[in-house]
Scaffold this motif. Structure first.
Motif, PDB file in Angstrom:
ATOM      1  N   ARG A  67       1.471  -1.332   0.493  1.00  0.00           N
ATOM      2  CA  ARG A  67      -0.234  -0.177   0.028  1.00  0.00           C
ATOM      3  C   ARG A  67       0.978   1.414  -0.177  1.00  0.00           C
ATOM      4  O   ARG A  67       0.690   2.279  -0.683  1.00  0.00           O
ATOM      5  N   LEU A  68       1.723   1.207   0.656  1.00  0.00           N
ATOM      6  CA  LEU A  68       2.327   2.374   1.027  1.00  0.00           C
ATOM      7  C   LEU A  68       3.899   2.798  -0.393  1.00  0.00           C
ATOM      8  O   LEU A  68       3.875   3.491  -0.998  1.00  0.00           O
ATOM      9  N   ARG A  69       3.776   1.604  -1.768  1.00  0.00           N
ATOM     10  CA  ARG A  69       4.420   1.825  -2.383  1.00  0.00           C
ATOM     11  C   ARG A  69       3.776   2.540  -3.105  1.00  0.00           C
ATOM     12  O   ARG A  69       4.064   3.064  -4.185  1.00  0.00           O
ATOM     13  N   LEU A  70       2.377   1.601  -3.195  1.00  0.00           N
ATOM     14  CA  LEU A  70       1.610   1.846  -4.985  1.00  0.00           C
ATOM     15  C   LEU A  70       0.908   4.020  -3.812  1.00  0.00           C
ATOM     16  O   LEU A  70       0.619   4.732  -4.872  1.00  0.00           O
ATOM     17  N   ALA A  71       1.183   4.014  -3.121  1.00  0.00           N
ATOM     18  CA  ALA A  71       0.769   5.680  -2.249  1.00  0.00           C
ATOM     19  C   ALA A  71       1.547   6.231  -3.038  1.00  0.00           C
ATOM     20  O   ALA A  71       1.847   7.364  -3.746  1.00  0.00           O
ATOM     21  N   ALA A  72       3.301   6.075  -2.942  1.00  0.00           N
ATOM     22  CA  ALA A  72       4.561   6.507  -2.939  1.00  0.00           C
ATOM     23  C   ALA A  72       4.364   6.869  -4.818  1.00  0.00           C
ATOM     24  O   ALA A  72       4.869   7.171  -5.595  1.00  0.00           O
ATOM     25  N   GLY A  73       3.923   5.946  -5.844  1.00  0.00           N
ATOM     26  CA  GLY A  73       3.907   5.605  -7.710  1.00  0.00           C
ATOM     27  C   GLY A  73       4.813   4.831  -7.615  1.00  0.00           C
ATOM     28  O   GLY A  73       5.827   5.819  -8.915  1.00  0.00           O
ATOM     29  N   LEU A  74       5.598   3.797  -7.160  1.00  0.00           N
ATOM     30  CA  LEU A  74       6.505   3.768  -6.766  1.00  0.00           C
ATOM     31  C   LEU A  74       6.525   2.019  -7.413  1.00  0.00           C
ATOM     32  O   LEU A  74       5.232   1.797  -7.252  1.00  0.00           O
ATOM     33  N   SER A  75       7.155   1.247  -8.687  1.00  0.00           N
ATOM     34  CA  SER A  75       7.023   0.026  -9.076  1.00  0.00           C
ATOM     35  C   SER A  75       7.616  -0.445  -7.901  1.00  0.00           C
ATOM     36  O   SER A  75       8.449  -0.337  -6.948  1.00  0.00           O
ATOM     37  N   VAL A  76       7.332  -2.476  -8.612  1.00  0.00           N
ATOM     38  CA  VAL A  76       8.165  -2.788  -7.678  1.00  0.00           C
ATOM     39  C   VAL A  76       9.241  -3.327  -7.678  1.00  0.00           C
ATOM     40  O   VAL A  76      10.070  -2.977  -6.809  1.00  0.00           O
ATOM     41  N   GLY A  77      10.372  -2.546  -9.181  1.00  0.00           N
ATOM     42  CA  GLY A  77      11.536  -2.489  -9.469  1.00  0.00           C
ATOM     43  C   GLY A  77      12.242  -1.345  -9.117  1.00  0.00           C
ATOM     44  O   GLY A  77      13.249  -1.141  -8.297  1.00  0.00           O
ATOM     45  N   GLU A  78      10.941  -0.522  -8.961  1.00  0.00           N
ATOM     46  CA  GLU A  78      12.276   0.849  -8.597  1.00  0.00           C
ATOM     47  C   GLU A  78      12.448   0.827  -6.630  1.00  0.00           C
ATOM     48  O   GLU A  78      13.254   1.138  -6.309  1.00  0.00           O
ATOM     49  N   ALA A  79      11.075   0.210  -5.809  1.00  0.00           N
ATOM     50  CA  ALA A  79      10.934   0.155  -5.311  1.00  0.00           C
ATOM     51  C   ALA A  79      12.450  -0.736  -4.444  1.00  0.00           C
ATOM     52  O   ALA A  79      13.221  -0.896  -3.488  1.00  0.00           O
ATOM     53  N   ALA A  80      12.184  -1.902  -5.655  1.00  0.00           N
ATOM     54  CA  ALA A  80      13.778  -3.017  -4.753  1.00  0.00           C
ATOM     55  C   ALA A  80      14.714  -1.900  -5.358  1.00  0.00           C
ATOM     56  O   ALA A  80      15.915  -2.593  -4.325  1.00  0.00           O
ATOM     57  N   ALA A  81      14.914  -1.499  -6.029  1.00  0.00           N
ATOM     58  CA  ALA A  81      16.766  -0.917  -6.370  1.00  0.00           C
ATOM     59  C   ALA A  81      17.120  -0.441  -5.369  1.00  0.00           C
ATOM     60  O   ALA A  81      17.883  -0.006  -5.002  1.00  0.00           O
ATOM     61  N   VAL A  82      15.873   1.205  -4.384  1.00  0.00           N
ATOM     62  CA  VAL A  82      16.095   1.518  -3.179  1.00  0.00           C
ATOM     63  C   VAL A  82      16.906   0.904  -2.486  1.00  0.00           C
ATOM     64  O   VAL A  82      17.499   1.504  -1.346  1.00  0.00           O
ATOM     65  N   ALA A  83      15.848  -0.465  -2.206  1.00  0.00           N
ATOM     66  CA  ALA A  83      16.121  -0.852  -0.689  1.00  0.00           C
ATOM     67  C   ALA A  83      17.644  -2.555  -1.389  1.00  0.00           C
ATOM     68  O   ALA A  83      18.096  -2.661  -0.418  1.00  0.00           O
ATOM     69  N   GLY A  84      17.923  -2.057  -2.416  1.00  0.00           N
ATOM     70  CA  GLY A  84      18.914  -3.056  -3.308  1.00  0.00           C
ATOM     71  C   GLY A  84      18.990  -4.867  -2.834  1.00  0.00           C
ATOM     72  O   GLY A  84      19.468  -5.323  -2.268  1.00  0.00           O
ATOM     73  N   LEU A  85      17.683  -4.648  -3.561  1.00  0.00           N
ATOM     74  CA  LEU A  85      16.246  -6.433  -3.292  1.00  0.00           C
ATOM     75  C   LEU A  85      16.378  -5.972  -4.870  1.00  0.00           C
ATOM     76  O   LEU A  85      16.016  -5.052  -5.581  1.00  0.00           O
ATOM     77  N   GLY A  86      16.286  -7.272  -4.793  1.00  0.00           N
ATOM     78  CA  GLY A  86      15.457  -8.106  -6.664  1.00  0.00           C
ATOM     79  C   GLY A  86      14.362  -7.847  -6.819  1.00  0.00           C
ATOM     80  O   GLY A  86      14.067  -7.663  -5.889  1.00  0.00           O
ATOM     81  N   PRO A  87      13.953  -7.560  -7.923  1.00  0.00           N
ATOM     82  CA  PRO A  87      12.226  -7.583  -8.130  1.00  0.00           C
ATOM     83  C   PRO A  87      11.315  -8.666  -7.416  1.00  0.00           C
ATOM     84  O   PRO A  87      10.362  -8.241  -6.714  1.00  0.00           O
ATOM     85  N   PRO A  88      12.176  -9.289  -8.190  1.00  0.00           N
ATOM     86  CA  PRO A  88      11.556 -10.822  -7.533  1.00  0.00           C
ATOM     87  C   PRO A  88      10.741 -10.894  -5.345  1.00  0.00           C
ATOM     88  O   PRO A  88      10.034 -11.759  -4.717  1.00  0.00           O
ATOM     89  N   HIS A  89      11.898 -10.618  -4.887  1.00  0.00           N
ATOM     90  CA  HIS A  89      12.596 -10.501  -3.396  1.00  0.00           C
ATOM     91  C   HIS A  89      11.223  -9.657  -3.163  1.00  0.00           C
ATOM     92  O   HIS A  89      10.979 -10.268  -1.518  1.00  0.00           O
ATOM     93  N   LEU A  90      11.137  -9.051  -3.323  1.00  0.00           N
ATOM     94  CA  LEU A  90      10.332  -7.555  -2.994  1.00  0.00           C
ATOM     95  C   LEU A  90       8.659  -8.243  -3.443  1.00  0.00           C
ATOM     96  O   LEU A  90       7.901  -7.628  -2.572  1.00  0.00           O
ATOM     97  N   GLY A  91       8.838  -8.882  -4.158  1.00  0.00           N
ATOM     98  CA  GLY A  91       7.336  -9.350  -4.475  1.00  0.00           C
ATOM     99  C   GLY A  91       7.178 -10.216  -3.834  1.00  0.00           C
ATOM    100  O   GLY A  91       5.914 -10.510  -3.197  1.00  0.00           O
ATOM    101  N   HIS A  92       8.481 -11.652  -3.309  1.00  0.00           N
ATOM    102  CA  HIS A  92       7.954 -12.319  -2.574  1.00  0.00           C
ATOM    103  C   HIS A  92       7.286 -11.739  -0.988  1.00  0.00           C
ATOM    104  O   HIS A  92       6.722 -12.534  -0.057  1.00  0.00           O
ATOM    105  N   ILE A  93       8.205 -10.146  -0.972  1.00  0.00           N
ATOM    106  CA  ILE A  93       8.011  -9.672   0.924  1.00  0.00           C
ATOM    107  C   ILE A  93       6.125  -9.026   0.702  1.00  0.00           C
ATOM    108  O   ILE A  93       6.299  -9.503   1.589  1.00  0.00           O
TER     109      ILE A  93
END
Length: 295
Positions: free
Chosen positions: A20-46
């Motif tokens: 919810r926080l990610r969507l409210a910020a308007g970030l994609s899974v890939g964009e958010a994952a890059a900020v936190a040093g995660l792979g997009p699939p990893h953030l998807g699993h989280i």
């Protein structure tokens, strides 16, 4: 470490709030994952609650999402940090996951508001009432398993009522009129409500048949749990559903408003300090006296 096959309600809620926080910020899974040093699939699993998230990664995501509420971020960190272990862990082989999730939710909540129209709320049931309810509703279950259900209910009561959770129940008169238990069991159950009302954290109101106002709620019993931060409040609905836990803010506001409306038209709370032999006052205690007289 493998992915979780059956995440708990707490784990699912953490993933949902991060999404919810990610969507409210308007970030994609890939964009958010890059900020936190995660792979997009990893953030998807989280976000799907299939894996955990370290605190440093969670705080990095919250910062990238523009979440400036420290209490909310701290609460999310605590959700991620929790082992999920408690007294309910002793019953994992016997109880449905929803029952275990409910016990964990109660343990982490500040308050609970309950509406029941068919039964006395589980936290306020006497042992004999619990037994009659479970033996009637689980008549096909193995007797040893029924005993586990009863034991679980009573341990849940002990854990909650000996803690700091504030509990406010609105109980429809129907719940005290149904005669699926012997009169002496119902009499003791009704008297038990008065005893429970003496506890400082317990508030009990009865909703009589005659209210003069159409009850505003649905016909579904529900519980509204208040968390340490309002963003993490939860509704639990007592009906067959894919998930009995509701976290959508619009639905939360709706159920909270329903409880406030029910509270407004219900009789004033049971107050044992005003207990008396006879009174013409129309309140929950006078209805209790009437019900006891008719048993």
């Amino acid at each position: 470490m493998g992915l979780r096959a059956n995440p708990t309600q707490r784990q699912r809620r953490l993933g949902l709030e991060l999404r919810r926080l990610r969507l409210a910020a308007g970030l994609s899974v890939g964009e958010a994952a890059a900020v936190a040093g995660l792979g997009p699939p990893h953030l998807g699993h989280i976000e799907a609650a299939r894996t955990a998230i370290p605190e440093v990664k969670l705080r990095a995501l919250a910062d990238a999402y523009g979440c400036r509420s420290e209490p909310l971020v701290d609460a999310l960190v605590e959700m991620g940090r929790s082992t999920g272990r408690g007294w309910w862990s002793d019953y994992k082989r016997h109880m449905a996951s929803e029952a275990l999730d409910l016990a964990e939710l109660e343990a982490s909540s500040v308050s609970c508001r309950s509406f029941q129209w068919l039964y006395v709320p589980g936290l306020l049931q006497t042992p004999d009432y619990v037994r009659a309810l479970i033996e009637g509703g689980e008549s096909d279950a193995d007797p040893a398993l029924r005993e586990k259900y009863i034991e679980f209910r009573l341990r849940r009561q002990d854990a909650v009522l000996s803690g700091t959770l504030r509990f406010h129940a609105v109980v429809h008169e129907t719940a005290l009129r149904l005669q699926f238990v012997p009169p002496h069991v119902m009499r003791d159950q009704i008297e038990h409500l008065v005893r429970m009302a003496r506890l400082p954290q317990i508030r009990i109101q009865l909703l009589p048949f005659k209210t003069g106002v159409y009850p505003p709620s649905s016909n579904t019993p529900f519980l509204v749990f208040q968390a340490a931060v309002p963003e993490l409040d939860t509704v639990y609905i007592e009906q067959p559903a894919s998930s009995p836990f509701i976290s959508d803010q619009q639905h939360l506001r709706g159920f909270s408003k329903s409880f406030e409306d029910l509270q407004a038209i219900a009789l004033p709370p049971i107050d044992p300090r005003t207990e008396r032999e006879f009174s013409t006052d129309r309140d929950s205690l006078s209805l209790i006296h009437h019900l006891l007289y008719t048993l």
